[in-house]
Design a protein around this motif. Structure first.
Motif, PDB file in Angstrom:
ATOM      1  N   ARG A 179      16.687  -4.250  19.946  1.00 60.68           N
ATOM      2  CA  ARG A 179      17.579  -4.610  19.282  1.00 60.68           C
ATOM      3  C   ARG A 179      18.663  -3.626  18.571  1.00 60.68           C
ATOM      4  O   ARG A 179      18.293  -2.903  17.613  1.00 60.68           O
ATOM      5  N   VAL A 180      19.709  -4.567  18.287  1.00 58.39           N
ATOM      6  CA  VAL A 180      21.138  -3.766  16.961  1.00 58.39           C
ATOM      7  C   VAL A 180      20.557  -4.926  16.291  1.00 58.39           C
ATOM      8  O   VAL A 180      20.897  -6.387  16.413  1.00 58.39           O
ATOM      9  N   ASP A 181      20.741  -5.066  14.622  1.00 56.98           N
ATOM     10  CA  ASP A 181      20.800  -5.442  14.075  1.00 56.98           C
ATOM     11  C   ASP A 181      22.690  -4.535  13.559  1.00 56.98           C
ATOM     12  O   ASP A 181      22.309  -3.968  13.078  1.00 56.98           O
ATOM     13  N   THR A 182      23.244  -5.360  13.234  1.00 49.73           N
ATOM     14  CA  THR A 182      24.415  -5.422  12.372  1.00 49.73           C
ATOM     15  C   THR A 182      24.625  -5.691  10.674  1.00 49.73           C
ATOM     16  O   THR A 182      24.147  -7.498  10.527  1.00 49.73           O
ATOM     17  N   TYR A 183      25.173  -5.182   9.914  1.00 52.53           N
ATOM     18  CA  TYR A 183      24.635  -5.330   8.784  1.00 52.53           C
ATOM     19  C   TYR A 183      26.631  -4.723   7.678  1.00 52.53           C
ATOM     20  O   TYR A 183      27.265  -3.944   8.626  1.00 52.53           O
ATOM     21  N   THR A 184      26.758  -5.658   6.869  1.00 56.33           N
ATOM     22  CA  THR A 184      27.857  -5.435   5.765  1.00 56.33           C
ATOM     23  C   THR A 184      27.966  -4.373   4.969  1.00 56.33           C
ATOM     24  O   THR A 184      26.319  -4.636   4.459  1.00 56.33           O
ATOM     25  N   GLU A 185      28.136  -3.292   4.252  1.00 53.83           N
ATOM     26  CA  GLU A 185      27.770  -2.781   3.258  1.00 53.83           C
ATOM     27  C   GLU A 185      29.397  -2.990   1.927  1.00 53.83           C
ATOM     28  O   GLU A 185      30.370  -2.576   2.648  1.00 53.83           O
ATOM     29  N   ALA A 186      28.461  -3.949   1.123  1.00 54.06           N
ATOM     30  CA  ALA A 186      30.277  -3.462  -0.088  1.00 54.06           C
ATOM     31  C   ALA A 186      30.362  -1.932  -0.219  1.00 54.06           C
ATOM     32  O   ALA A 186      29.560  -1.044  -0.217  1.00 54.06           O
ATOM     33  N   LEU A 187      31.055  -1.827  -1.686  1.00 54.02           N
ATOM     34  CA  LEU A 187      31.388  -1.178  -1.785  1.00 54.02           C
ATOM     35  C   LEU A 187      30.480  -0.121  -3.139  1.00 54.02           C
ATOM     36  O   LEU A 187      30.143   0.999  -3.392  1.00 54.02           O
ATOM     37  N   ASP A 188      29.800  -0.763  -3.560  1.00 55.73           N
ATOM     38  CA  ASP A 188      29.060  -0.916  -4.178  1.00 55.73           C
ATOM     39  C   ASP A 188      26.917  -0.478  -4.028  1.00 55.73           C
ATOM     40  O   ASP A 188      25.936  -0.233  -3.824  1.00 55.73           O
ATOM     41  N   GLY A 189      27.518  -0.452  -2.460  1.00 54.84           N
ATOM     42  CA  GLY A 189      26.083  -0.046  -1.368  1.00 54.84           C
ATOM     43  C   GLY A 189      25.278  -1.193  -1.233  1.00 54.84           C
ATOM     44  O   GLY A 189      24.281  -0.554  -0.345  1.00 54.84           O
ATOM     45  N   THR A 190      25.656  -2.361  -1.512  1.00 57.90           N
ATOM     46  CA  THR A 190      23.981  -3.723  -1.133  1.00 57.90           C
ATOM     47  C   THR A 190      24.710  -3.823   0.011  1.00 57.90           C
ATOM     48  O   THR A 190      26.267  -4.097   0.990  1.00 57.90           O
ATOM     49  N   ARG A 191      23.657  -3.894   0.955  1.00 60.36           N
ATOM     50  CA  ARG A 191      23.830  -4.065   2.368  1.00 60.36           C
ATOM     51  C   ARG A 191      24.122  -5.741   2.525  1.00 60.36           C
ATOM     52  O   ARG A 191      22.828  -6.103   2.064  1.00 60.36           O
ATOM     53  N   THR A 192      24.015  -6.475   3.746  1.00 60.38           N
ATOM     54  CA  THR A 192      24.365  -7.828   3.913  1.00 60.38           C
ATOM     55  C   THR A 192      23.619  -7.630   5.178  1.00 60.38           C
ATOM     56  O   THR A 192      24.902  -7.429   5.921  1.00 60.38           O
ATOM     57  N   HIS A 193      22.666  -8.728   5.965  1.00 58.42           N
ATOM     58  CA  HIS A 193      22.475  -8.482   7.490  1.00 58.42           C
ATOM     59  C   HIS A 193      23.389  -9.581   8.087  1.00 58.42           C
ATOM     60  O   HIS A 193      23.484 -11.166   7.646  1.00 58.42           O
ATOM     61  N   ILE A 194      23.934  -9.866   9.282  1.00 59.94           N
ATOM     62  CA  ILE A 194      24.879 -10.426   9.226  1.00 59.94           C
ATOM     63  C   ILE A 194      24.787 -11.066  10.745  1.00 59.94           C
ATOM     64  O   ILE A 194      24.771 -12.317  11.197  1.00 59.94           O
ATOM     65  N   ASN A 195      23.534 -10.168  11.691  1.00 56.77           N
ATOM     66  CA  ASN A 195      24.197 -10.575  12.965  1.00 56.77           C
ATOM     67  C   ASN A 195      22.662  -9.642  13.844  1.00 56.77           C
ATOM     68  O   ASN A 195      21.859  -8.540  13.322  1.00 56.77           O
ATOM     69  N   ARG A 196      21.940 -10.247  14.244  1.00 56.92           N
ATOM     70  CA  ARG A 196      20.812  -9.065  15.366  1.00 56.92           C
ATOM     71  C   ARG A 196      21.433  -9.909  16.670  1.00 56.92           C
ATOM     72  O   ARG A 196      21.188 -11.406  17.292  1.00 56.92           O
ATOM     73  N   ALA A 197      21.383  -9.095  17.749  1.00 62.72           N
ATOM     74  CA  ALA A 197      21.345  -9.118  19.182  1.00 62.72           C
ATOM     75  C   ALA A 197      20.460  -8.412  19.650  1.00 62.72           C
ATOM     76  O   ALA A 197      19.954  -7.036  19.205  1.00 62.72           O
TER      77      ALA A 197
END
Length: 71
Positions: free
Chosen positions: A5-23
């Motif tokens: 399983r591969v999870d993809t996240y974006t990370e904002a400059l304040d360190g907040t991570r948002t899950h955007i994709n799973r493969a």
């Protein structure tokens, strides 16, 4: 074979991570001649690991069925 399983996240400059994709990627171990070989079985220790393993088995069955149906 092994499903990874591969999870993809974006990370904002304040360190907040948002899950955007799973493969899920199927990987096959091969020997020097390019033939598939067995890998050691997983040692499932937690309920979460067992649930992931059961879900992987269901995904594998679905892929086989789709292949059989021509998808």
């Amino acid at each position: 074979s092994m499903e990874v399983r591969v999870d993809t996240y974006t990370e904002a400059l304040d360190g907040t991570r948002t899950h955007i994709n799973r493969a899920y990627i199927d990987m096959v171990a091969i020997n020097n001649e390019g033939q598939p070989i067995e890998v050691p079985a997983l040692e499932l220790e937690t309920d979460e690991q067992r649930a992931e393993h059961e879900a992987a088995i269901k995904r594998k069955e679905m892929r086989r069925q789709r292949r059989k149906e021509g998808f």
